[in-house]
Design a protein around this motif. Structure first.
Motif, PDB file in Angstrom:
ATOM      1  N   GLY A 124     -17.408  19.742 103.618  1.00 20.61           N
ATOM      2  CA  GLY A 124     -16.062  20.069 104.082  1.00 20.61           C
ATOM      3  C   GLY A 124     -15.316  18.918 104.740  1.00 20.61           C
ATOM      4  O   GLY A 124     -14.154  19.051 105.112  1.00 20.61           O
ATOM      5  N   PHE A 125     -15.970  17.768 104.858  1.00 23.23           N
ATOM      6  CA  PHE A 125     -15.334  16.639 105.536  1.00 23.23           C
ATOM      7  C   PHE A 125     -14.220  16.068 104.673  1.00 23.23           C
ATOM      8  O   PHE A 125     -14.396  15.828 103.487  1.00 23.23           O
ATOM      9  N   ARG A 126     -13.067  15.844 105.267  1.00 25.91           N
ATOM     10  CA  ARG A 126     -11.905  15.289 104.564  1.00 25.91           C
ATOM     11  C   ARG A 126     -11.198  14.257 105.435  1.00 25.91           C
ATOM     12  O   ARG A 126     -11.243  14.337 106.652  1.00 25.91           O
ATOM     13  N   LEU A 127     -10.522  13.326 104.782  1.00 25.74           N
ATOM     14  CA  LEU A 127      -9.621  12.431 105.501  1.00 25.74           C
ATOM     15  C   LEU A 127      -8.374  13.238 105.848  1.00 25.74           C
ATOM     16  O   LEU A 127      -7.779  13.866 104.980  1.00 25.74           O
ATOM     17  N   GLU A 128      -8.012  13.216 107.117  1.00 24.47           N
ATOM     18  CA  GLU A 128      -6.844  13.933 107.598  1.00 24.47           C
ATOM     19  C   GLU A 128      -6.064  12.992 108.504  1.00 24.47           C
ATOM     20  O   GLU A 128      -6.614  12.003 109.000  1.00 24.47           O
ATOM     21  N   PRO A 129      -4.804  13.299 108.758  1.00 31.32           N
ATOM     22  CA  PRO A 129      -4.026  12.425 109.648  1.00 31.32           C
ATOM     23  C   PRO A 129      -4.717  12.185 110.998  1.00 31.32           C
ATOM     24  O   PRO A 129      -4.604  11.109 111.570  1.00 31.32           O
ATOM     25  N   GLY A 130      -5.482  13.159 111.484  1.00 31.45           N
ATOM     26  CA  GLY A 130      -6.136  13.018 112.779  1.00 31.45           C
ATOM     27  C   GLY A 130      -7.375  12.136 112.780  1.00 31.45           C
ATOM     28  O   GLY A 130      -7.817  11.684 113.834  1.00 31.45           O
ATOM     29  N   ASN A 131      -7.980  11.872 111.609  1.00 33.66           N
ATOM     30  CA  ASN A 131      -9.204  11.070 111.596  1.00 33.66           C
ATOM     31  C   ASN A 131      -9.112   9.817 110.724  1.00 33.66           C
ATOM     32  O   ASN A 131     -10.005   8.989 110.738  1.00 33.66           O
ATOM     33  N   THR A 132      -8.042   9.676 109.968  1.00 33.02           N
ATOM     34  CA  THR A 132      -7.916   8.549 109.037  1.00 33.02           C
ATOM     35  C   THR A 132      -8.010   7.205 109.755  1.00 33.02           C
ATOM     36  O   THR A 132      -8.739   6.310 109.311  1.00 33.02           O
ATOM     37  N   ALA A 172      -1.162   2.569 104.857  1.00 30.12           N
ATOM     38  CA  ALA A 172      -0.764   3.971 104.948  1.00 30.12           C
ATOM     39  C   ALA A 172      -1.977   4.850 104.674  1.00 30.12           C
ATOM     40  O   ALA A 172      -2.951   4.415 104.055  1.00 30.12           O
ATOM     41  N   CYS A 173      -1.922   6.092 105.106  1.00 27.38           N
ATOM     42  CA  CYS A 173      -3.028   7.037 104.942  1.00 27.38           C
ATOM     43  C   CYS A 173      -3.458   7.121 103.479  1.00 27.38           C
ATOM     44  O   CYS A 173      -4.636   7.100 103.180  1.00 27.38           O
ATOM     45  N   SER A 174      -2.503   7.186 102.558  1.00 30.58           N
ATOM     46  CA  SER A 174      -2.851   7.294 101.143  1.00 30.58           C
ATOM     47  C   SER A 174      -3.511   6.015 100.636  1.00 30.58           C
ATOM     48  O   SER A 174      -4.370   6.062  99.753  1.00 30.58           O
ATOM     49  N   ASP A 175      -3.138   4.866 101.170  1.00 34.99           N
ATOM     50  CA  ASP A 175      -3.750   3.603 100.771  1.00 34.99           C
ATOM     51  C   ASP A 175      -5.177   3.477 101.301  1.00 34.99           C
ATOM     52  O   ASP A 175      -6.048   2.939 100.620  1.00 34.99           O
ATOM     53  N   ILE A 176      -5.408   3.967 102.489  1.00 35.97           N
ATOM     54  CA  ILE A 176      -6.733   3.873 103.111  1.00 35.97           C
ATOM     55  C   ILE A 176      -7.781   4.593 102.277  1.00 35.97           C
ATOM     56  O   ILE A 176      -8.898   4.117 102.106  1.00 35.97           O
ATOM     57  N   SER A 177      -7.430   5.732 101.723  1.00 39.45           N
ATOM     58  CA  SER A 177      -8.400   6.509 100.955  1.00 39.45           C
ATOM     59  C   SER A 177      -8.850   5.776  99.691  1.00 39.45           C
ATOM     60  O   SER A 177      -9.912   6.073  99.155  1.00 39.45           O
ATOM     61  N   ARG A 178      -8.077   4.808  99.209  1.00 40.12           N
ATOM     62  CA  ARG A 178      -8.451   4.033  98.025  1.00 40.12           C
ATOM     63  C   ARG A 178      -9.226   2.765  98.381  1.00 40.12           C
ATOM     64  O   ARG A 178      -9.694   2.064  97.491  1.00 40.12           O
ATOM     65  N   ASN A 179      -9.361   2.468  99.642  1.00 36.65           N
ATOM     66  CA  ASN A 179     -10.098   1.280 100.052  1.00 36.65           C
ATOM     67  C   ASN A 179     -11.585   1.470  99.746  1.00 36.65           C
ATOM     68  O   ASN A 179     -12.152   2.529 100.027  1.00 36.65           O
ATOM     69  N   PRO A 180     -12.278   0.457  99.179  1.00 38.75           N
ATOM     70  CA  PRO A 180     -13.693   0.609  98.812  1.00 38.75           C
ATOM     71  C   PRO A 180     -14.613   0.982  99.981  1.00 38.75           C
ATOM     72  O   PRO A 180     -15.516   1.805  99.816  1.00 38.75           O
ATOM     73  N   ALA A 181     -14.419   0.391 101.154  1.00 39.96           N
ATOM     74  CA  ALA A 181     -15.284   0.722 102.301  1.00 39.96           C
ATOM     75  C   ALA A 181     -15.059   2.172 102.726  1.00 39.96           C
ATOM     76  O   ALA A 181     -16.022   2.911 102.981  1.00 39.96           O
ATOM     77  N   VAL A 182     -13.811   2.584 102.794  1.00 42.67           N
ATOM     78  CA  VAL A 182     -13.492   3.970 103.175  1.00 42.67           C
ATOM     79  C   VAL A 182     -14.002   4.933 102.100  1.00 42.67           C
ATOM     80  O   VAL A 182     -14.563   5.988 102.418  1.00 42.67           O
ATOM     81  N   ALA A 183     -13.843   4.559 100.826  1.00 45.75           N
ATOM     82  CA  ALA A 183     -14.306   5.425  99.740  1.00 45.75           C
ATOM     83  C   ALA A 183     -15.821   5.647  99.814  1.00 45.75           C
ATOM     84  O   ALA A 183     -16.305   6.771  99.635  1.00 45.75           O
ATOM     85  N   LEU A 184     -16.582   4.578 100.100  1.00 46.54           N
ATOM     86  CA  LEU A 184     -18.032   4.726 100.241  1.00 46.54           C
ATOM     87  C   LEU A 184     -18.363   5.614 101.435  1.00 46.54           C
ATOM     88  O   LEU A 184     -19.204   6.513 101.344  1.00 46.54           O
ATOM     89  N   PHE A 185     -17.703   5.367 102.564  1.00 47.44           N
ATOM     90  CA  PHE A 185     -17.927   6.194 103.752  1.00 47.44           C
ATOM     91  C   PHE A 185     -17.661   7.657 103.428  1.00 47.44           C
ATOM     92  O   PHE A 185     -18.461   8.539 103.749  1.00 47.44           O
ATOM     93  N   MET A 186     -16.544   7.926 102.761  1.00 42.10           N
ATOM     94  CA  MET A 186     -16.173   9.305 102.439  1.00 42.10           C
ATOM     95  C   MET A 186     -17.161   9.942 101.456  1.00 42.10           C
ATOM     96  O   MET A 186     -17.523  11.103 101.606  1.00 42.10           O
TER      97      MET A 186
END
Length: 180
Positions: free
Chosen positions: A82-90, A59-73
């Motif tokens: 201003g970059f954020r994880l949004e439903p359109g780019n997650t 899920a979108c909320s789970d992805i943001s806690r993933n270590p690879a995604v967290a480093l990318f973010m």
């Protein structure tokens, strides 16, 4: 003094020369990045696993806690606050992390492009780069030397596994693989 030799895997025949330099230059330290261990005296190899990847069904909320995604973010927001994880780019961010095999340097280099390219453009460039690699790619690059090899001007290679003579590191995109 520190001597850094990057992407050494295509110069493996020169490994004895690195040892000769170390013997002749007191206080010299050498950091060699390579997909292969050099197999020289004094070398230590520390295999590093890539970061865990987001699941296809996360899920979108789970992805943001993933270590690879967290480093990318973390790196993407450093270059574009201003970059954020949004439903359109997650989904595309998660897919980028998967395509880059969770390799930290590849993720950092890709995220550094966020200020220049949108996630959609970055995703498209990475897809183009992967297709070029599948077709053999340019002959002036070592085979498999870049997990992130965007064709845009000024872009850099992103897969830089690490190996160091007195404190070696070796990274593989394949879990559990070791230098041979």
């Amino acid at each position: 003094m520190l001597l850094v030799l990057d992407n050494f895997e295509h110069l493996m025949d020169a490994a004895p020369g690195v040892t000769a330099l170390l013997e002749r230059a007191a206080g010299l330290r050498v950091l060699v990045t390579s997909r292969e261990a050099l197999r020289v005296s004094g070398e230590q190899v520390w295999p590093l696993a890539p970061l865990p990847l987001p699941g296809l069904d996360d899920a979108c909320s789970d992805i943001s806690r993933n270590p690879a995604v967290a480093l990318f973010m973390e790196r993407a927001t450093a270059v574009w606050p201003g970059f954020r994880l949004e439903p359109g780019n997650t989904g595309q961010v998660a897919d980028l992390c998967r395509k880059l095999d969770g390799l930290p340097l590849a993720l950092e280099l890709a995220a550094g492009q966020v200020g220049i390219l949108s996630v959609e453009e970055l995703h498209a460039e990475l897809q183009t780069a992967l297709l070029l690699r599948l077709g053999g790619g340019p002959v002036d690059r070592p085979s498999g030397s870049a997990a992130f090899w965007p064709p845009s001007p000024g872009a850099t290679n992103g897969f830089l596994p690490h190996c160091r003579l007195d404190c070696s590191i070796w990274v593989s995109s394949r879990a559990g693989s070791r230098p041979q």
